[in-house]
Design a protein around this motif. Structure first.
Motif, mmCIF file in Angstrom:
data_model
loop_
_atom_site.group_PDB
_atom_site.id
_atom_site.type_symbol
_atom_site.label_atom_id
_atom_site.label_comp_id
_atom_site.label_asym_id
_atom_site.label_seq_id
_atom_site.Cartn_x
_atom_site.Cartn_y
_atom_site.Cartn_z
ATOM 1 N N PRO A 1 0.364 -51.024 0.450
ATOM 2 C CA PRO A 1 -0.328 -51.791 1.542
ATOM 3 C C PRO A 1 -1.574 -50.907 2.117
ATOM 4 O O PRO A 1 -2.608 -51.560 2.634
ATOM 5 N N GLY A 2 -1.713 -49.723 1.897
ATOM 6 C CA GLY A 2 -2.900 -49.021 2.308
ATOM 7 C C GLY A 2 -2.994 -48.673 3.485
ATOM 8 O O GLY A 2 -1.933 -48.551 4.338
ATOM 9 N N SER A 3 -4.216 -48.808 4.251
ATOM 10 C CA SER A 3 -4.196 -48.340 5.595
ATOM 11 C C SER A 3 -3.709 -48.872 6.644
ATOM 12 O O SER A 3 -3.651 -48.405 7.876
ATOM 13 N N VAL A 4 -2.963 -50.078 6.328
ATOM 14 C CA VAL A 4 -2.257 -50.834 7.326
ATOM 15 C C VAL A 4 -1.191 -50.171 7.961
ATOM 16 O O VAL A 4 -0.439 -50.636 8.704
ATOM 17 N N MET A 5 -0.659 -49.064 7.134
ATOM 18 C CA MET A 5 0.525 -48.309 7.824
ATOM 19 C C MET A 5 0.021 -47.232 8.531
ATOM 20 O O MET A 5 1.056 -46.614 9.270
ATOM 21 N N LYS A 6 -1.247 -46.921 8.585
ATOM 22 C CA LYS A 6 -1.530 -45.884 9.736
ATOM 23 C C LYS A 6 -1.057 -45.938 11.058
ATOM 24 O O LYS A 6 -0.612 -45.054 11.691
ATOM 25 N N PRO A 7 -1.077 -47.123 11.572
ATOM 26 C CA PRO A 7 -0.199 -47.055 13.019
ATOM 27 C C PRO A 7 1.084 -46.700 13.214
ATOM 28 O O PRO A 7 1.628 -46.113 14.071
ATOM 29 N N PHE A 8 1.956 -47.000 12.028
ATOM 30 C CA PHE A 8 3.273 -46.562 12.122
ATOM 31 C C PHE A 8 3.621 -45.030 11.831
ATOM 32 O O PHE A 8 4.312 -44.354 12.308
ATOM 33 N N THR A 9 2.280 -44.483 11.180
ATOM 34 C CA THR A 9 2.355 -42.797 11.014
ATOM 35 C C THR A 9 2.121 -42.336 12.253
ATOM 36 O O THR A 9 2.727 -41.259 12.551
ATOM 37 N N ILE A 10 1.107 -42.869 13.115
ATOM 38 C CA ILE A 10 0.971 -42.486 14.571
ATOM 39 C C ILE A 10 2.025 -42.542 15.203
ATOM 40 O O ILE A 10 2.238 -41.585 16.174
ATOM 41 N N ALA A 11 2.774 -43.736 15.334
ATOM 42 C CA ALA A 11 3.764 -43.913 16.116
ATOM 43 C C ALA A 11 4.928 -43.097 16.126
ATOM 44 O O ALA A 11 5.764 -42.616 16.960
ATOM 45 N N ALA A 12 5.345 -42.686 14.654
ATOM 46 C CA ALA A 12 6.465 -41.790 14.269
ATOM 47 C C ALA A 12 6.156 -40.358 15.019
ATOM 48 O O ALA A 12 6.949 -39.777 15.515
ATOM 49 N N ALA A 13 4.660 -39.987 14.893
ATOM 50 C CA ALA A 13 4.331 -38.686 15.071
ATOM 51 C C ALA A 13 4.226 -38.511 16.688
ATOM 52 O O ALA A 13 4.818 -37.633 17.552
ATOM 53 N N LEU A 14 3.800 -39.624 17.356
ATOM 54 C CA LEU A 14 3.950 -39.797 18.855
ATOM 55 C C LEU A 14 5.456 -39.664 19.461
ATOM 56 O O LEU A 14 5.649 -38.698 20.312
ATOM 57 N N ASP A 15 6.317 -40.375 18.786
ATOM 58 C CA ASP A 15 7.608 -40.354 19.198
ATOM 59 C C ASP A 15 8.384 -38.993 19.118
ATOM 60 O O ASP A 15 9.414 -38.929 19.925
#
Length: 594
Positions: free
Chosen positions: A297-311
């Motif tokens: 999918p490319g860059s559309v995965m970046k929000p979930f990377t950030i969500a995991a790191a924030l959580d």
């Protein structure tokens, strides 16, 4: 002289014995008793059996086909329905004697005499199909010739009013009315009903003479009401088809769903086929690409990377990253951004789609936490729609991630997803961190089939706010902006792997996923256009305009009021970008694709 004759006297009758009369009456009485016993046995004791055996000699049971249930959209408009047709058949024993009229019959059927002869010879000794599922008026014209041995059967044929617009989703039935693709197959038991039976008389050749009544009435199939909106489906299909054709892409798919209930309002694939024309049935067009095609999918995965790191506390909402380099080396790989920046916060990592920023975030995050986030939003597993051909994609186990895989996963490489999964995952962000199970059936209650919190509401709220920057001026997805509404979303452009550990430099998949209104999300949409070959091949140029056109129509269709806080500027459409505008856009706001 003669002497007188003696007078003759008859002998006295010998009296019969009295027992002989008694015996005679006994025999007669016994015969009557035997006859009455046999009559009793035949009419009473064996009566039902004998009647059934007699009926077998002259009664026949004719099947009563059940009408297949219709498929409707959420407003009750027909997407698939059955219409009456007639099938012509012949008894070769009688029809062969009419060969002199075969040319006339073939002309009435619109076929050659050789084809007609082949159909007759290809059947059985007593039955052969001549023409299946003809319109009643066309069949009547042939029957009007009154050819001995030519008969008709009443059948139903499936008709799809929307044609190719919903064909990969709905699928189709075979000539016998059984679903063999799409929803027609998935819900075949629900739609097909139960055949009935009626009793009638047949002659010695097996031809029906009279019907005596229904022994068991047919039960029509049940109605299937979908969550699909036919008008939105049309807009999504035409917008997607326009993008695929304009950028000369291989294919495209899009899914639009209600972020709160999980109801899918549109699911389209292109190229498609016409289900009303069996000559257009080509296996390569059957696939419902929204659930069957997977891609990195490319860059559309970046929000979930950030969500995991924030959580998990790996980063804070105000954490910044220095991305001012032409090469961020991880193992033997060089990670680059299309446009070089300096210090970026999390909102800017999303707005400018920084691969370096996403990789640095992922390398701070325990791989198990990122893996769990990806699985919780539906990646790597089927959605539960039950559609034929649906795939769950692939998310490899975190135990096998090396440092390069950890970095690549952050910006959408090393895993595969479907367009439906992307729409459902972003719906969790839109829905305050609650994942709702997608459904193709209308939900009158307004509640989802199943829901589960997968991220804190505060994390989802931050992501919604940051993702609005993507569609504003300078963001990679500004062509997705809708006047009057705040739009949040993310672009993606992924280079395709060549299967040898490398990439095909000029072959990409382009994606845009977003929702609106961003402050109070109602609808979410994922658009994927695969392998565009013309123009600027970025998700923000190819896929974002499809989102804008469809989402705008859907918001108005669903009665979603404009957002008074929305930006008032109007995005330039991809169809009207000048060459200079395309160059400056690509240089200043292109997706990170490497």
């Amino acid at each position: 002289m003669t002497q007188p004759r003696a007078k003759f006297r008859a002998p006295s009758p010998v009296p019969l014995p009295a027992w002989r009369a008694t015996a005679l009456w006994a025999v007669v009485t016994l015969g009557l008793v035997v006859m009455m016993a046999q009559a009793w046995r035949a009419q009473v004791e064996r009566g039902p059996f004998l009647r059934d055996q007699g009926a077998l000699r002259y009664l026949r049971h004719f099947a009563l086909p059940a009408q297949r249930g219709p498929i409707l959209d959420r407003s009750g408009k027909a997407l698939a329905l059955s219409v009456p047709v007639q099938t012509l058949w012949v008894d070769p024993r009688l029809f062969d004697a009419q060969q002199a009229r075969w040319a006339q019959i073939a002309t009435a059927l619109g076929i050659s005499a050789a084809t007609l002869a082949a159909r007759v010879r290809g059947g059985g000794s007593q039955f052969a199909f001549l023409a299946r599922q003809r319109a009643p008026e066309r069949a009547a014209a042939v029957l009007a010739l009154h050819v001995p041995g030519l008969y008709s059967l009443h059948e139903d044929r499936r008709y799809y009013p929307s044609g190719s617009i919903a064909a990969p989703l709905l699928g189709f039935t075979n000539v016998d009315g059984r679903g063999i693709e799409g929803l027609e197959l998935a819900y075949n038991a629900w739609l097909q009903g139960k055949a009935g039976e009626e009793t009638g008389l047949r002659d010695n050749l097996g031809h029906p003479l009279a019907l005596l009544g229904a022994a068991r009435p047919a039960q029509a199939g049940r109605t299937l009401t979908l969550s699909i909106d036919r008008n939105i489906q049309y807009v999504a299909y035409t917008a997607l088809a326009s993008a695929v054709q304009r950028f000369q892409a291989r294919s495209g798919a899009a899914v639009l769903m209600n972020a709160r209930t999980g109801e899918i309002l549109a699911m389209v694939s292109y190229p498609s086929f016409n289900p009303n024309d069996r000559a257009d049935y080509r296996p390569g067009l059957y696939n419902n690409r929204a659930v069957a095609d997977t891609f990195e999918p490319g860059s559309v995965m970046k929000p979930f990377t950030i969500a995991a790191a924030l959580d998990d506390g790996s980063i804070r909402p105000d954490t910044t990253f220095n991305v001012n380099t032409n090469c961020f080396r991880v193992a033997h790989y060089c990670i680059r951004d299309d446009v070089r920046h300096d210090i970026l916060d999390l909102a800017q990592v999303l707005k400018y789609s920084s691969n370096i920023g996403a990789a640095k975030i992922s390398l701070r995050t325990p791989p198990a936490d990122l893996y769990q986030m990806l699985r919780s939003v539906g990646f790597g597993q089927v959605s539960g729609l039950g559609l034929p051909g649906e795939t769950g994609g692939a998310v490899p186990g975190w135990q096998g991630w090396d440092v390069a895989r950890r970095a690549a996963m952050a910006y959408g490489y090393g895993l595969s997803v479907t367009p439906l999964q992307l729409a459902a995952a972003y719906a969790a962000i839109a829905n305050n961190g609650i994942y709702v199970q997608p459904t193709l059936l209308r939900r009158d209650s307004g509640t989802p089939l199943h829901s589960q919190r997968i991220m804190p509401a505060a994390t989802a709220a931050r992501l919604r706010d940051w993702l609005t920057g993507v569609t504003r001026r300078g963001g990679t997805g500004f062509l997705a902006a809708i006047p009057g509404y705040t739009v949040a979303g993310k672009t993606g452009t992924s280079i395709m792997a060549n299967g040898k550990g490398g990439f095909r430099k000029h072959q990409v998949n382009t994606t845009f996923v977003g929702f609106a209104p961003a402050k109070d999300p109602q609808l979410v949409m994922a658009v994927v256009v695969r392998e565009p070959t013309q123009g600027w091949r970025y998700g923000g140029v190819v896929a974002a305009p499809v989102f804008r056109v469809t989402m705008s129509a859907a918001l108005h269709r669903m009665g979603v009021q404009p957002d008074t806080s929305a930006q008032t500027w109007t995005a330039t459409t991809a169809e009207h970008l000048t060459a200079d505008q395309e160059r400056r856009w690509a240089e200043g706001a292109g997706d990170a694709a490497h």
